[in-house]
Design a protein around this motif. Structure first.
Motif, PDB file in Angstrom:
ATOM      1  N   VAL A 173      56.684  17.977   1.817  1.00 30.89           N
ATOM      2  CA  VAL A 173      55.994  18.871   2.751  1.00 30.89           C
ATOM      3  C   VAL A 173      56.871  20.072   3.093  1.00 30.89           C
ATOM      4  CG1 VAL A 173      54.978  19.070   5.053  1.00 30.89           C
ATOM      5  CG2 VAL A 173      54.570  17.015   3.685  1.00 30.89           C
ATOM      6  N   GLU A 174      58.148  19.833   3.343  1.00 34.13           N
ATOM      7  CA  GLU A 174      59.044  20.939   3.691  1.00 34.13           C
ATOM      8  C   GLU A 174      59.172  21.945   2.550  1.00 34.13           C
ATOM      9  OE1 GLU A 174      61.883  18.403   6.798  1.00 34.13           O
ATOM     10  OE2 GLU A 174      62.650  18.981   4.832  1.00 34.13           O
ATOM     11  N   LYS A 175      59.168  21.446   1.327  1.00 39.61           N
ATOM     12  CA  LYS A 175      59.342  22.316   0.160  1.00 39.61           C
ATOM     13  C   LYS A 175      58.108  23.158  -0.115  1.00 39.61           C
ATOM     14  CE  LYS A 175      60.679  22.086  -4.738  1.00 39.61           C
ATOM     15  NZ  LYS A 175      61.050  21.167  -5.856  1.00 39.61           N
ATOM     16  N   THR A 176      56.936  22.658   0.250  1.00 40.13           N
ATOM     17  CA  THR A 176      55.687  23.313  -0.157  1.00 40.13           C
ATOM     18  C   THR A 176      54.908  23.922   1.008  1.00 40.13           C
ATOM     19  OG1 THR A 176      54.541  21.173  -0.011  1.00 40.13           O
ATOM     20  CG2 THR A 176      55.411  21.814  -2.168  1.00 40.13           C
ATOM     21  N   THR A 177      55.527  24.004   2.181  1.00 39.38           N
ATOM     22  CA  THR A 177      54.813  24.474   3.374  1.00 39.38           C
ATOM     23  C   THR A 177      55.578  25.603   4.051  1.00 39.38           C
ATOM     24  OG1 THR A 177      54.055  22.193   3.717  1.00 39.38           O
ATOM     25  CG2 THR A 177      53.724  23.743   5.530  1.00 39.38           C
ATOM     26  N   LYS A 178      54.865  26.651   4.421  1.00 42.99           N
ATOM     27  CA  LYS A 178      55.466  27.773   5.137  1.00 42.99           C
ATOM     28  C   LYS A 178      54.816  27.894   6.511  1.00 42.99           C
ATOM     29  CE  LYS A 178      56.788  30.486   1.074  1.00 42.99           C
ATOM     30  NZ  LYS A 178      56.661  31.800   0.375  1.00 42.99           N
ATOM     31  N   LEU A 179      55.565  27.496   7.527  1.00 43.41           N
ATOM     32  CA  LEU A 179      55.112  27.596   8.908  1.00 43.41           C
ATOM     33  C   LEU A 179      56.261  28.111   9.767  1.00 43.41           C
ATOM     34  CD1 LEU A 179      53.263  24.157   9.342  1.00 43.41           C
ATOM     35  CD2 LEU A 179      52.169  26.394   9.110  1.00 43.41           C
ATOM     36  N   GLU A 180      55.930  28.704  10.895  1.00 40.94           N
ATOM     37  CA  GLU A 180      56.947  29.103  11.856  1.00 40.94           C
ATOM     38  C   GLU A 180      57.409  27.870  12.638  1.00 40.94           C
ATOM     39  OE1 GLU A 180      58.239  32.119  11.927  1.00 40.94           O
ATOM     40  OE2 GLU A 180      56.872  32.649  10.293  1.00 40.94           O
ATOM     41  N   LEU A 181      58.568  27.990  13.292  1.00 43.40           N
ATOM     42  CA  LEU A 181      59.123  26.853  14.027  1.00 43.40           C
ATOM     43  C   LEU A 181      58.118  26.267  15.007  1.00 43.40           C
ATOM     44  CD1 LEU A 181      61.410  24.973  14.978  1.00 43.40           C
ATOM     45  CD2 LEU A 181      62.125  26.808  16.542  1.00 43.40           C
ATOM     46  N   ILE A 182      57.485  27.107  15.800  1.00 43.92           N
ATOM     47  CA  ILE A 182      56.548  26.602  16.806  1.00 43.92           C
ATOM     48  C   ILE A 182      55.362  25.902  16.143  1.00 43.92           C
ATOM     49  CG2 ILE A 182      55.187  28.730  17.007  1.00 43.92           C
ATOM     50  CD1 ILE A 182      55.114  28.197  20.050  1.00 43.92           C
ATOM     51  N   GLU A 183      55.018  26.329  14.924  1.00 38.06           N
ATOM     52  CA  GLU A 183      53.929  25.681  14.196  1.00 38.06           C
ATOM     53  C   GLU A 183      54.367  24.329  13.642  1.00 38.06           C
ATOM     54  OE1 GLU A 183      51.338  29.461  12.572  1.00 38.06           O
ATOM     55  OE2 GLU A 183      53.193  28.974  11.521  1.00 38.06           O
ATOM     56  N   TRP A 184      55.612  24.245  13.162  1.00 35.28           N
ATOM     57  CA  TRP A 184      56.130  22.944  12.730  1.00 35.28           C
ATOM     58  C   TRP A 184      56.115  21.964  13.898  1.00 35.28           C
ATOM     59  CZ3 TRP A 184      56.631  21.214   8.002  1.00 35.28           C
ATOM     60  CH2 TRP A 184      56.916  22.085   6.945  1.00 35.28           C
ATOM     61  N   GLN A 185      56.529  22.441  15.068  1.00 33.25           N
ATOM     62  CA  GLN A 185      56.542  21.580  16.247  1.00 33.25           C
ATOM     63  C   GLN A 185      55.128  21.140  16.613  1.00 33.25           C
ATOM     64  OE1 GLN A 185      58.663  24.305  18.812  1.00 33.25           O
ATOM     65  NE2 GLN A 185      60.616  23.261  18.491  1.00 33.25           N
ATOM     66  N   ASP A 186      54.203  22.079  16.543  1.00 29.57           N
ATOM     67  CA  ASP A 186      52.815  21.762  16.878  1.00 29.57           C
ATOM     68  C   ASP A 186      52.172  20.883  15.806  1.00 29.57           C
ATOM     69  OD1 ASP A 186      50.532  22.130  18.664  1.00 29.57           O
ATOM     70  OD2 ASP A 186      49.644  23.291  17.043  1.00 29.57           O
ATOM     71  N   PHE A 187      52.568  21.068  14.546  1.00 25.97           N
ATOM     72  CA  PHE A 187      52.026  20.267  13.440  1.00 25.97           C
ATOM     73  C   PHE A 187      52.259  18.783  13.706  1.00 25.97           C
ATOM     74  CE2 PHE A 187      51.940  20.039   8.459  1.00 25.97           C
ATOM     75  CZ  PHE A 187      50.672  19.473   8.518  1.00 25.97           C
ATOM     76  N   HIS A 188      53.477  18.447  14.120  1.00 26.43           N
ATOM     77  CA  HIS A 188      53.761  17.046  14.439  1.00 26.43           C
ATOM     78  C   HIS A 188      52.872  16.568  15.581  1.00 26.43           C
ATOM     79  CE1 HIS A 188      55.766  13.284  15.178  1.00 26.43           C
ATOM     80  NE2 HIS A 188      56.085  13.654  16.405  1.00 26.43           N
ATOM     81  N   GLY A 189      52.726  17.403  16.602  1.00 22.66           N
ATOM     82  CA  GLY A 189      51.861  17.036  17.717  1.00 22.66           C
ATOM     83  C   GLY A 189      50.415  16.862  17.292  1.00 22.66           C
ATOM     84  N   GLN A 190      49.950  17.725  16.391  1.00 22.76           N
ATOM     85  CA  GLN A 190      48.577  17.624  15.893  1.00 22.76           C
ATOM     86  C   GLN A 190      48.359  16.304  15.155  1.00 22.76           C
ATOM     87  OE1 GLN A 190      46.124  19.635  16.533  1.00 22.76           O
ATOM     88  NE2 GLN A 190      47.256  21.342  17.442  1.00 22.76           N
ATOM     89  N   ILE A 191      49.320  15.945  14.305  1.00 16.72           N
ATOM     90  CA  ILE A 191      49.204  14.699  13.542  1.00 16.72           C
ATOM     91  C   ILE A 191      49.228  13.497  14.482  1.00 16.72           C
ATOM     92  CG2 ILE A 191      50.376  13.221  11.852  1.00 16.72           C
ATOM     93  CD1 ILE A 191      51.298  15.822  10.457  1.00 16.72           C
ATOM     94  N   LEU A 192      50.110  13.541  15.471  1.00 14.08           N
ATOM     95  CA  LEU A 192      50.191  12.454  16.443  1.00 14.08           C
ATOM     96  C   LEU A 192      48.877  12.307  17.203  1.00 14.08           C
ATOM     97  CD1 LEU A 192      51.993  10.338  17.839  1.00 14.08           C
ATOM     98  CD2 LEU A 192      52.723  12.133  19.418  1.00 14.08           C
ATOM     99  N   GLU A 193      48.319  13.426  17.640  1.00 14.54           N
ATOM    100  CA  GLU A 193      47.063  13.396  18.391  1.00 14.54           C
ATOM    101  C   GLU A 193      45.926  12.864  17.524  1.00 14.54           C
ATOM    102  OE1 GLU A 193      44.811  13.942  21.882  1.00 14.54           O
ATOM    103  OE2 GLU A 193      46.986  14.011  21.532  1.00 14.54           O
TER     104      GLU A 193
END
Length: 217
Positions: A173-193
């Motif tokens: 995922v890290e190799k193939t994904t381009k997101l800003e820091l705040i989006e990476w942080q939110d991505f984890h929250g989205q998956i958790l939710e």
């Protein structure tokens, strides 16, 4: 027919569906650290009980916490279980931070790369891959993917071939994904939710998301 999506599109799809869910559910980095340690193998409710006791006793002052010995920490974290190992980790961790005057930037500057910092975090007894990535993402503000249980279930359902392995999924995922820091942080929250509502238990899981989409990468 299913629609192929990228990791970025998956993030935006979840964000549009659920709204921004943001960061780790505490403000100070000291609470985030403690929460990441205490939540291991227990519920968030039990973790919150321990955090309240630590907060009442120390006001989450890292210098005060660093001066507590494991046997002094045990009564404060009793509700979180695994008292001996968690109290030892908290004591060792905060004494290590004291060497940097509790300055996160000084910690980051002491390591030549985010990988070397993460590798050092893994030398602490009680910090595994998931906890290390939580610390990297939410404490040290380094872009990374937390391939936790919900993430592996979600990516498995979307057809990712490496989703059953923490490190393989993380690196993919890290190799193939381009997101800003705040989006990476939110991505984890989205998956958790999403996971709390759709991916509980052993499965197999029948999510509407799995019926409509598959991952192209």
């Amino acid at each position: 027919m299913k629609i192929g999506i990228t990791h970025e599109e998956l993030y935006y799809l979840l964000n549009n569906k659920q709204g921004s869910v943001g960061h780790w559910p505490h403000e100070s980095p000291w609470e985030i650290m403690l929460g990441a340690f205490l939540v291991q193998n227990t519920t968030w409710h039990n973790t919150q009980l321990s955090l309240k006791k630590i907060g009442d006793a120390t006001l989450f002052d890292p210098e005060i916490i660093s001066q507590l010995e494991p046997d002094e920490l045990i009564p404060l974290i009793y509700s979180s279980g695994f008292h001996k190992s968690k109290s030892n980790l908290i004591s060792t961790w905060f004494k290590w931070l004291a060497e940097f005057q509790f300055d996160k930037q000084s910690v980051i500057k002491a390591y030549p790369s985010s990988d070397s910092l993460r590798n050092h975090l893994l030398t602490f007894k009680g910090i595994g891959n998931e906890t290390a990535d939580v610390l990297m993402l939410y404490v040290f503000n380094q872009k990374c993917f937390i391939a936790d249980n919900y993430a592996r279930k979600l990516f498995t359902g979307l057809g990712c071939p490496v989703a059953n392995d923490y490190l393989k999924l993380k690196h993919h995922v890290e190799k193939t994904t381009k997101l800003e820091l705040i989006e990476w942080q939110d991505f984890h929250g989205q998956i958790l939710e999403y996971g709390k509502h759709h991916l509980v238990g052993k499965g197999p899981h029948h999510s509407a998301l799995f019926e409509e989409y598959y991952l192209e990468v």
